[in-house]
Design an enzyme around this catalytic site. Structure first.
Site, PDB file in Angstrom:
ATOM      1  N   SER A 184       6.023  -1.954  -2.106  1.00  0.00           N
ATOM      2  CA  SER A 184       5.976  -2.889  -3.250  1.00  0.00           C
ATOM      3  C   SER A 184       4.909  -2.469  -4.273  1.00  0.00           C
ATOM      4  O   SER A 184       3.898  -3.152  -4.440  1.00  0.00           O
ATOM      5  CB  SER A 184       5.761  -4.332  -2.767  1.00  0.00           C
ATOM      6  OG  SER A 184       4.716  -4.461  -1.856  1.00  0.00           O
ATOM      7  N   GLY A 224       0.848  -1.190   0.000  1.00  0.00           N
ATOM      8  CA  GLY A 224       0.000   0.000   0.000  1.00  0.00           C
ATOM      9  C   GLY A 224       0.879   1.233   0.000  1.00  0.00           C
ATOM     10  O   GLY A 224       2.104   1.143   0.172  1.00  0.00           O
ATOM     11  N   LEU A 225       0.228   2.381  -0.184  1.00  0.00           N
ATOM     12  CA  LEU A 225       0.957   3.649  -0.248  1.00  0.00           C
ATOM     13  C   LEU A 225       1.671   3.952   1.066  1.00  0.00           C
ATOM     14  O   LEU A 225       1.313   3.407   2.115  1.00  0.00           O
ATOM     15  CB  LEU A 225      -0.043   4.787  -0.537  1.00  0.00           C
ATOM     16  CG  LEU A 225      -0.782   4.731  -1.874  1.00  0.00           C
ATOM     17  CD1 LEU A 225      -1.857   5.822  -1.897  1.00  0.00           C
ATOM     18  CD2 LEU A 225       0.194   4.901  -3.035  1.00  0.00           C
ATOM     19  N   GLY A 256       2.167   5.634   4.359  1.00  0.00           N
ATOM     20  CA  GLY A 256       1.155   6.192   5.259  1.00  0.00           C
ATOM     21  C   GLY A 256      -0.167   5.442   5.243  1.00  0.00           C
ATOM     22  O   GLY A 256      -1.108   5.819   5.942  1.00  0.00           O
ATOM     23  N   SER A 257      -0.249   4.360   4.446  1.00  0.00           N
ATOM     24  CA  SER A 257      -1.515   3.613   4.389  1.00  0.00           C
ATOM     25  C   SER A 257      -1.708   2.769   5.654  1.00  0.00           C
ATOM     26  O   SER A 257      -2.807   2.279   5.900  1.00  0.00           O
ATOM     27  CB  SER A 257      -1.565   2.715   3.143  1.00  0.00           C
ATOM     28  OG  SER A 257      -0.513   1.782   3.155  1.00  0.00           O
ATOM     29  N   GLY A 258      -0.643   2.591   6.432  1.00  0.00           N
ATOM     30  CA  GLY A 258      -0.758   1.863   7.697  1.00  0.00           C
ATOM     31  C   GLY A 258      -0.058   0.517   7.721  1.00  0.00           C
ATOM     32  O   GLY A 258      -0.270  -0.282   8.643  1.00  0.00           O
ATOM     33  N   LYS A 259       0.795   0.261   6.753  1.00  0.00           N
ATOM     34  CA  LYS A 259       1.459  -1.058   6.679  1.00  0.00           C
ATOM     35  C   LYS A 259       2.227  -1.383   7.969  1.00  0.00           C
ATOM     36  O   LYS A 259       2.011  -2.435   8.565  1.00  0.00           O
ATOM     37  CB  LYS A 259       2.436  -1.108   5.485  1.00  0.00           C
ATOM     38  CG  LYS A 259       1.775  -0.942   4.132  1.00  0.00           C
ATOM     39  CD  LYS A 259       2.786  -1.027   3.004  1.00  0.00           C
ATOM     40  CE  LYS A 259       3.829   0.064   3.020  1.00  0.00           C
ATOM     41  NZ  LYS A 259       3.333   1.440   2.901  1.00  0.00           N
TER      42      LYS A 259
HETATM   43  P1  ADP Z   1       3.140   2.856   6.194  1.00  0.00           P
HETATM   44  O1  ADP Z   1       3.960   1.804   6.891  1.00  0.00           O
HETATM   45  O2  ADP Z   1       2.133   2.288   5.246  1.00  0.00           O
HETATM   46  O3  ADP Z   1       3.970   3.942   5.566  1.00  0.00           O
HETATM   47  P2  ADP Z   1       2.536   3.768   8.839  1.00  0.00           P
HETATM   48  O4  ADP Z   1       1.971   2.606   9.586  1.00  0.00           O
HETATM   49  O5  ADP Z   1       3.984   4.116   9.057  1.00  0.00           O
HETATM   50  O6  ADP Z   1       2.246   3.575   7.282  1.00  0.00           O
HETATM   51  O7  ADP Z   1       1.715   5.085   9.144  1.00  0.00           O
HETATM   52  C1  ADP Z   1       0.315   5.109   9.246  1.00  0.00           C
HETATM   53  C2  ADP Z   1      -0.071   6.293  10.162  1.00  0.00           C
HETATM   54  O8  ADP Z   1      -1.491   6.382  10.220  1.00  0.00           O
HETATM   55  C3  ADP Z   1       0.418   6.096  11.586  1.00  0.00           C
HETATM   56  O9  ADP Z   1       0.837   7.348  12.083  1.00  0.00           O
HETATM   57  C4  ADP Z   1      -0.827   5.587  12.314  1.00  0.00           C
HETATM   58  O10 ADP Z   1      -0.816   5.917  13.674  1.00  0.00           O
HETATM   59  C5  ADP Z   1      -1.919   6.328  11.581  1.00  0.00           C
HETATM   60  N1  ADP Z   1      -3.245   5.667  11.627  1.00  0.00           N
HETATM   61  C6  ADP Z   1      -4.404   6.252  11.991  1.00  0.00           C
HETATM   62  N2  ADP Z   1      -5.429   5.378  11.919  1.00  0.00           N
HETATM   63  C7  ADP Z   1      -4.920   4.209  11.480  1.00  0.00           C
HETATM   64  C8  ADP Z   1      -5.495   2.931  11.199  1.00  0.00           C
HETATM   65  N3  ADP Z   1      -6.806   2.669  11.358  1.00  0.00           N
HETATM   66  N4  ADP Z   1      -4.666   1.963  10.760  1.00  0.00           N
HETATM   67  C9  ADP Z   1      -3.350   2.211  10.576  1.00  0.00           C
HETATM   68  N5  ADP Z   1      -2.745   3.399  10.819  1.00  0.00           N
HETATM   69  C10 ADP Z   1      -3.524   4.404  11.280  1.00  0.00           C
END
Ligand code: ADP
Length: 204
Positions: free
Chosen positions: A106, A32-33, A35-38
């Site tokens: 990815s 995922g993008l 900031g998508s929450g990975k």
């Molecule tokens: P990625 O690894 O995809 O770049 P991150 O996990 O580092 O993404 O960042 C996601 C951000 O969004 C975090 O700061 C997290 O706290 C926030 N967030 C808010 N709500 C959610 C949710 N439901 N699931 C995942 N992350 C969330």
């Protein structure tokens, strides 16, 4: 490959290694993008499984680039090699009987397919974090979108570089409308349904 390099069959099989851990190995591949929450969901799944007594290992993008892949940059060739090595390392960990959780953007279908093809059917579980770009950019947890918008980062996935959405991911989640715990429950539920871990009542 050198013709003198021969494949040694292990006396302890991968099935035996997994059985003694009371689980079946698999790779949960988060894509995922930025900031998508990975990282957030992958870590939460890792904790949830660990607390239930399962044996896991978490592979995270930035950490791998500090060690195993520190010789790789961000050219097309190096990005493919980055994912290839991660796939091979994940495979070794699953051979050891572990449930592997990996978090890498990815963006290219061909790279994800390359990793999928390393695994027996059912062991590669693609988890697509289908969080809208706007939500990812608003979160911007590492300040990367701001840098990309100002031109400081060139070729940023989702803005100036493509993200090819998975067409048939095993699991699709939108973290802009689901809590972390909702996502974890769905993923753990999937592993239970597929018999990769035991149902809650059957836990030892
Ligand atoms: P990625 O690894 O995809 O770049 P991150 O996990 O580092 O993404 O960042 C996601 C951000 O969004 C975090 O700061 C997290 O706290 C926030 N967030 C808010 N709500 C959610 C949710 N439901 N699931 C995942 N992350 C969330």
């Amino acid at each position: 490959m050198d013709k003198n390099v021969v494949w040694h069959t292990h006396k302890v099989t991968r099935a035996e290694r997994a059985t003694c851990k009371k689980q079946k190995p698999c790779l949960l591949w988060f894509t995922g993008l930025s900031g998508s929450g990975k990282s957030t969901i992958a870590n939460a799944v890792d904790v949830a499984l660990y607390e239930r007594g399962y044996h896991t290992f978490l592979l995270d993008g930035d950490n791998v680039r500090h060690g195993l892949n520190q010789d790789l940059g961000f050219s097309d060739e190096d990005r493919v090699e980055n994912i290839r090595r991660i796939g091979e390392v994940s495979k070794l960990f699953t051979d050891a009987g572990l449930i592997v959780v990996s978090a890498f953007i990815s963006p290219f279908s061909s790279d994800r397919r390359m990793v999928r093809n390393l695994f027996p059917a059912g062991e590669f579980i693609e988890v697509f974090l289908d969080t809208p770009l706007e939500a990812c950019e608003e979160r911007d947890p590492k300040g990367l979108y701001a840098k990309a918008r100002s031109g400081e980062i060139k070729e940023f996935t989702g803005l100036t570089s493509p993200y090819e959405k998975p067409e048939r991911p095993e699991i699709r989640l939108d973290t802009s409308s689901m809590s972390v715990m909702d996502c974890v429950e769905i993923i753990v539920g999937y592993l239970q349904e597929r018999g990769l871990i035991s149902e809650p009542t059957g836990q030892s």
